[in-house]
Design a protein around this motif. Structure first.
Motif, PDB file in Angstrom:
ATOM      1  N   ARG A   5      -5.181  -6.980  -2.814  1.00 56.90           N
ATOM      2  CA  ARG A   5      -3.901  -6.635  -3.437  1.00 56.90           C
ATOM      3  C   ARG A   5      -3.264  -7.906  -3.974  1.00 56.90           C
ATOM      4  O   ARG A   5      -3.710  -9.019  -3.669  1.00 56.90           O
ATOM      5  N   LYS A  48       3.432  -0.639  -5.585  1.00 55.33           N
ATOM      6  CA  LYS A  48       2.724  -0.105  -4.415  1.00 55.33           C
ATOM      7  C   LYS A  48       2.173  -1.219  -3.529  1.00 55.33           C
ATOM      8  O   LYS A  48       2.328  -1.194  -2.300  1.00 55.33           O
ATOM      9  N   ASP A  49       1.526  -2.210  -4.117  1.00 58.75           N
ATOM     10  CA  ASP A  49       0.862  -3.244  -3.328  1.00 58.75           C
ATOM     11  C   ASP A  49       1.678  -4.516  -3.186  1.00 58.75           C
ATOM     12  O   ASP A  49       1.132  -5.572  -2.848  1.00 58.75           O
ATOM     13  N   GLY A  74       0.791  -1.220   0.000  1.00 57.06           N
ATOM     14  CA  GLY A  74       0.000   0.000   0.000  1.00 57.06           C
ATOM     15  C   GLY A  74       0.823   1.269   0.000  1.00 57.06           C
ATOM     16  O   GLY A  74       0.273   2.367  -0.154  1.00 57.06           O
TER      17      GLY A  74
END
Length: 319
Positions: A275, A139-140, A100
């Motif tokens: 995710r 990001k994930d 995240g």
């Protein structure tokens, strides 16, 4: 706001035989190779007063002039943010990045990124290309990455990365039941129609991914993955190409596959995992100062541990 940038450099003789874009990437490390290639295409780069192509080979001693209108860049700012360090010394930082968290500031993410946190912890990173970050994680995707604290360490680590000397091992949960491990050797480049995606394409860059089975479940497999190269989205693209996409991947994952006769609780667990189930578990490098081999491991994050527990419970219930 636009600003005119002018650069004049001489190609050093040790770069003889390099492609122009590769030579420029070393001469101007603050700019990505993709941006330099675009400048070459746009005619902003002259070699001995003549426009060259990115693939043209240099001989050494050429005069390079870059004159480009570029957007004025907003300096990245330091912020007090949580930062999970696995190791630090005067040369490097090793970070355990949570899922995240965006690595670099960019459009739509000017702050609250890993770089903002690093600049607060180690202000000297502001002087380095990409704030000293050598390789990125999506990001994930969670897990380990290394950051250089000075230019000599940065150069040493970038050279290792280019020579495929980094040891990078991941853990992933994929859709489908793998019979055995294997290797994917397939070039990766931009998707020909969907430009925000990557894909296996004939004219892509070489990409090699090794994978091994850790545990099979009814409709999923927990695997260990080792990168030989490091292309954008490489693991996600290669596993989707093999028809075993990473569970929860919003770009390459396809439709959620639900095992038959699953409990409501298990169905909810799969549906709410939002995710890609991908974690950079281990990283090994040659230390840029000591020259010794060093490595670190980041434990599997809680959300993936809970997912594996649910998969195991479902497997046992239907044994």
């Amino acid at each position: 706001m636009k600003t005119i940038k002018n650069f004049n450099k001489k190609i050093p003789p040790e770069m003889a035989g390099y492609r122009l874009d590769k030579a420029l990437a070393e001469l101007f490390p603050s700019y990505s190779r993709a941006r330099l290639q675009q400048w070459i295409r746009d005619g902003y780069v002259l070699v001995n007063t003549v426009a060259w192509r990115a693939k043209d080979k240099v001989k050494g001693f050429e005069s390079v002039q870059v004159s480009v209108q570029d957007k004025e860049e907003v300096p990245w700012k330091a912020q007090v943010l949580p930062l999970s360090l696995l190791y630090e010394d005067k040369d490097i930082l090793v970070v355990n990045k949570p899922a995240g968290l965006v690595v670099h500031p960019g459009a739509g993410n000017q702050d609250n990124t890993l770089v903002n946190a690093l600049l607060y912890h180690a202000p000297e990173l502001a002087l380095l290309p990409r704030a000293g970050i050598i390789h990125r994680l999506d990001k994930d995707t969670s897990g380990v990455l290394v950051v250089a604290r000075h230019l000599a360490a940065h150069t040493h680590l970038v050279t290792q990365l280019q020579a495929r000397a980094f040891m990078r091992k991941y853990q992933a949960i994929v859709t489908g039941v793998l019979v055995a491990g294997g290797t994917v050797d397939a070039p990766i480049g931009r998707h020909p129609k969907q430009r925000i995606r990557m894909a296996v394409v004939e004219n892509g860059k070489p990409a090699i991914t090794h994978y091994r089975v850790i545990q099979r479940y009814r409709a999923h497999t927990h695997i260990r993955v080792q990168l030989e190269t490091g292309r954008t989205h490489q693991i996600r693209v290669h596993l989707a190409y093999k028809h075993y996409p990473v569970l929860g991947d919003p770009v390459y994952g396809g439709r959620l596959q639900m095992p038959s006769a699953s409990s409501d609780t298990f169905r909810k667990t799969l549906r709410t995992f939002q995710r890609q189930a991908l974690h950079a578990a281990e990283l090994g490098i040659i230390h840029p100062n000591s020259g010794e081999w060093v490595q670190w491991a980041a434990p599997l994050p809680d959300d993936m541990q809970m997912l594996l527990a649910a998969l195991e419970k479902d497997r046992q219930e239907h044994a």
